[in-house]
Design a protein around this motif. Structure first.
Motif, mmCIF file in Angstrom:
data_model
loop_
_atom_site.group_PDB
_atom_site.id
_atom_site.type_symbol
_atom_site.label_atom_id
_atom_site.label_comp_id
_atom_site.label_asym_id
_atom_site.label_seq_id
_atom_site.Cartn_x
_atom_site.Cartn_y
_atom_site.Cartn_z
ATOM 1 N N ILE A 157 34.790 -16.178 -3.917
ATOM 2 C CA ILE A 157 33.898 -17.726 -3.561
ATOM 3 C C ILE A 157 35.462 -18.607 -3.339
ATOM 4 N N GLY A 158 34.181 -19.579 -2.567
ATOM 5 C CA GLY A 158 34.840 -20.409 -2.230
ATOM 6 C C GLY A 158 36.008 -19.998 -0.548
ATOM 7 N N PRO A 159 36.969 -21.065 -0.580
ATOM 8 C CA PRO A 159 36.951 -22.036 -0.465
ATOM 9 C C PRO A 159 35.861 -23.561 -0.192
ATOM 10 N N GLY A 160 35.936 -23.931 -0.603
ATOM 11 C CA GLY A 160 34.931 -25.231 -0.007
ATOM 12 C C GLY A 160 33.634 -25.214 -1.083
ATOM 13 N N PRO A 161 32.686 -25.591 -0.340
ATOM 14 C CA PRO A 161 31.066 -25.895 -0.821
ATOM 15 C C PRO A 161 30.753 -24.511 -0.294
ATOM 16 N N GLN A 162 30.197 -24.064 -1.752
ATOM 17 C CA GLN A 162 29.060 -22.748 -1.921
ATOM 18 C C GLN A 162 28.098 -22.943 -1.033
ATOM 19 N N GLU A 163 27.517 -22.360 0.323
ATOM 20 C CA GLU A 163 26.208 -23.229 1.554
ATOM 21 C C GLU A 163 25.447 -22.336 0.708
ATOM 22 N N GLN A 164 25.722 -20.970 0.697
ATOM 23 C CA GLN A 164 25.271 -19.662 1.030
ATOM 24 C C GLN A 164 26.045 -18.774 -0.501
ATOM 25 N N ALA A 165 25.459 -17.763 -0.449
ATOM 26 C CA ALA A 165 25.211 -16.681 -1.331
ATOM 27 C C ALA A 165 27.086 -16.485 -1.414
ATOM 28 N N PRO A 166 27.899 -16.444 -2.597
ATOM 29 C CA PRO A 166 29.225 -15.408 -1.500
ATOM 30 C C PRO A 166 28.759 -14.018 -1.402
ATOM 31 N N ALA A 167 30.104 -13.807 -0.739
ATOM 32 C CA ALA A 167 29.979 -12.204 -0.519
ATOM 33 C C ALA A 167 30.850 -11.643 -1.627
ATOM 34 N N GLN A 168 30.398 -9.970 -1.498
ATOM 35 C CA GLN A 168 30.345 -9.694 -2.728
ATOM 36 C C GLN A 168 30.973 -8.277 -2.195
ATOM 37 N N ILE A 169 32.038 -7.156 -2.683
ATOM 38 C CA ILE A 169 32.249 -6.237 -3.222
ATOM 39 C C ILE A 169 31.778 -4.903 -4.433
ATOM 40 N N SER A 170 31.953 -4.214 -3.965
ATOM 41 C CA SER A 170 32.111 -3.024 -5.292
ATOM 42 C C SER A 170 32.954 -1.998 -4.793
ATOM 43 N N ARG A 171 33.714 -2.345 -5.967
ATOM 44 C CA ARG A 171 35.147 -0.659 -5.912
ATOM 45 C C ARG A 171 35.052 -0.398 -7.400
ATOM 46 N N ARG A 172 35.884 0.562 -7.204
ATOM 47 C CA ARG A 172 35.800 1.070 -8.384
ATOM 48 C C ARG A 172 37.916 1.418 -8.602
ATOM 49 N N TYR A 173 38.571 2.341 -9.483
ATOM 50 C CA TYR A 173 39.704 1.837 -10.137
ATOM 51 C C TYR A 173 40.464 2.187 -9.071
ATOM 52 N N SER A 174 40.192 3.884 -9.381
ATOM 53 C CA SER A 174 41.417 4.236 -7.628
ATOM 54 C C SER A 174 41.525 3.833 -6.636
ATOM 55 N N ASP A 175 40.278 2.792 -5.901
ATOM 56 C CA ASP A 175 40.594 2.197 -4.645
ATOM 57 C C ASP A 175 41.465 1.243 -4.776
ATOM 58 N N PHE A 176 41.684 0.323 -5.940
ATOM 59 C CA PHE A 176 42.373 -0.546 -6.371
ATOM 60 C C PHE A 176 43.888 -0.114 -6.158
ATOM 61 N N GLU A 177 43.498 1.274 -7.385
ATOM 62 C CA GLU A 177 45.389 1.613 -7.053
ATOM 63 C C GLU A 177 45.887 2.014 -5.304
ATOM 64 N N ARG A 178 44.675 2.787 -4.685
ATOM 65 C CA ARG A 178 45.061 2.840 -3.511
ATOM 66 C C ARG A 178 45.737 2.390 -2.432
ATOM 67 N N LEU A 179 45.459 0.633 -3.208
ATOM 68 C CA LEU A 179 45.533 -1.031 -2.199
ATOM 69 C C LEU A 179 46.667 -1.112 -2.708
ATOM 70 N N HIS A 180 47.421 -0.376 -3.612
ATOM 71 C CA HIS A 180 48.247 -1.414 -4.859
ATOM 72 C C HIS A 180 49.193 -0.340 -3.977
ATOM 73 N N ARG A 181 49.466 0.958 -4.207
ATOM 74 C CA ARG A 181 50.859 2.105 -3.811
ATOM 75 C C ARG A 181 50.375 1.680 -2.420
ATOM 76 N N GLN A 182 50.009 1.275 -1.393
ATOM 77 C CA GLN A 182 50.475 1.457 0.498
ATOM 78 C C GLN A 182 51.429 0.284 0.254
ATOM 79 N N LEU A 183 50.538 -0.651 0.103
ATOM 80 C CA LEU A 183 51.284 -2.434 -0.211
ATOM 81 C C LEU A 183 52.176 -2.390 -0.507
ATOM 82 N N ARG A 184 52.620 -1.554 -1.632
ATOM 83 C CA ARG A 184 54.092 -1.481 -2.552
ATOM 84 C C ARG A 184 54.793 -0.545 -1.773
ATOM 85 N N GLN A 185 54.916 -0.115 -0.699
ATOM 86 C CA GLN A 185 55.249 1.170 0.054
ATOM 87 C C GLN A 185 55.487 0.213 1.516
#
Length: 374
Positions: A157-185
């Motif tokens: 959501i945002g920034p600025g006025p929402q003229e269109q439907a917001p973009a969406q993603i669908s992810r599971r816990y393992s996707d978040f956990e992988r991203l966290h691990r990669q960025l910590r490295q």
């Protein structure tokens, strides 16, 4: 001052008693103390005793009465005269009406309403997100034996006025956990203060756990997006965009153009909201997918618009491998729509003469099928 006020009240009461013929000797002594007994601190008590016997006229009423008298009616006419001659029993109001303070009525109410409306109009433009926000809109338990997991749908959501439907993603816990691990490295310093929900061995599918993780994922992504060092990190960009592009490409190659168009459109919004660098290869690839799907769905105007956006991003990059295919598609769509195509034709011919693209160049659909998304 209190003694003078008491004297005036006594004089007024005496005149009233004479006019009515009902003198009340001794009542004054009972009702009001002597001036020597009335201290300065007792003025509040006096006001309490006289509650309801003093009347106050608003400034507006005074101005109206003065204006009526100046117009040649010394006794007052219209509403002013009616107020002066009105008897206590009229309209069933009696003394209570005389004692009630004048109210603003509809005039004051309308004024307040207008002020609130003006304030809302002025502040409405400010009630928009000033930075990118993340919100988990749904969390569904997916049971695909032998695996079972929770799929979190996150809206950007945002920034600025929402003229269109917001973009969406669908992810599971393992996707978040992988991203966290990669960025910590890669970013030990900036990631040191980033919290992440720990993995649980049990109770992963309870409503309480899902709700807590949803809130934690919102904060996690918001924190990552607020750190300049992390905003354009390749792993973070892959987390948001790469799964959408792969699914869209797969559907396009199998001929499911309408379903693929929704994914390409969502990928374009994602890159726009995330601030993907202009001219990035994935941005151009997204425009390829949009142009191909619009063409296959017999939407030439939208397909031509996608080609124009890509040509604007490419600018003077004569050596870019996508420039020739986009020019060729733009020429063909312009001819179909009856729009001037001479400029695109001249540019395409110059590229072909310089040996920077083949004759004819490959189609956008061919390039999309051959593209490997890593």
């Amino acid at each position: 001052m209190a003694s003078r006020l008491l004297h005036r009240l006594r004089h007024a009461l005496a005149l009233t008693g004479e006019g009515s013929g009902e003198p009340a000797p001794g009542a004054e002594a009972e009702e009001f103390p002597e001036s020597s007994e009335l201290e300065e601190d007792d003025t509040e008590g006096l006001s309490t005793r006289l509650s309801g016997t003093l009347s106050f006229t608003s400034t507006e009423d005074d101005e109206e009465e003065e204006e009526e008298e100046e117009n040649g009616d010394p006794l007052g006419s219209g509403a002013a005269l009616a107020r002066r001659l009105k008897s206590p029993g009229e309209d069933g109001a009696g003394e209570d009406e005389d004692r009630s303070p004048p109210s603003d009525g509809p005039r004051g109410s309308n004024l307040l309403t207008r002020q609130l409306q003006d304030f809302w109009k002025k502040s409405k433009s400010n009630l928009v997100p000033q930075r990118l926000l993340f919100e988990v809109t749904s969390a569904n338990v997916i049971n695909e034996p032998p695996s079972k997991y929770v799929l979190y749908t996150i809206a950007l959501i945002g920034p600025g006025p929402q003229e269109q439907a917001p973009a969406q993603i669908s992810r599971r816990y393992s996707d978040f956990e992988r991203l966290h691990r990669q960025l910590r490295q890669q970013f030990r310093g900036p990631m040191a203060a980033v919290s992440f929900p720990r993995k649980r061995l049990r109770r992963n599918f309870t409503a309480e756990t899902i709700a807590r993780r949803s809130r934690a994922f919102e904060q996690f992504l918001g924190h990552l997006q607020s750190v300049p060092e992390l905003q354009q990190a390749p792993d973070l960009q892959d987390f948001f965009i790469l799964p959408e592009l792969r699914r869209a490409q797969r559907l396009t190659c199998t001929g499911l153009y309408r379903e693929a168009l929704g994914l390409w459109t969502n990928a374009w919004r994602l890159q726009t909201q995330l601030g993907t660098p202009v001219g990035a290869h994935r941005t151009l690839l997204t425009l390829v997918g949009l142009a191909v799907c619009h063409q296959e769905l017999e939407q030439p105007s939208e397909a031509r618009l996608s080609c124009e956006q890509a040509l604007q991003l490419l600018g003077a990059s004569d050596s870019h491998p996508l420039l020739g295919p986009f020019l060729e598609a733009h020429v063909r769509l312009s001819w179909r729509l009856g729009i001037d195509k001479r400029q695109s034709e001249a540019q395409l011919q110059a590229l072909q003469e310089a040996g920077l693209t083949s004759t004819p160049p490959p189609s956008l659909k061919e390039l999309l099928i051959r593209e490997t998304l890593d």
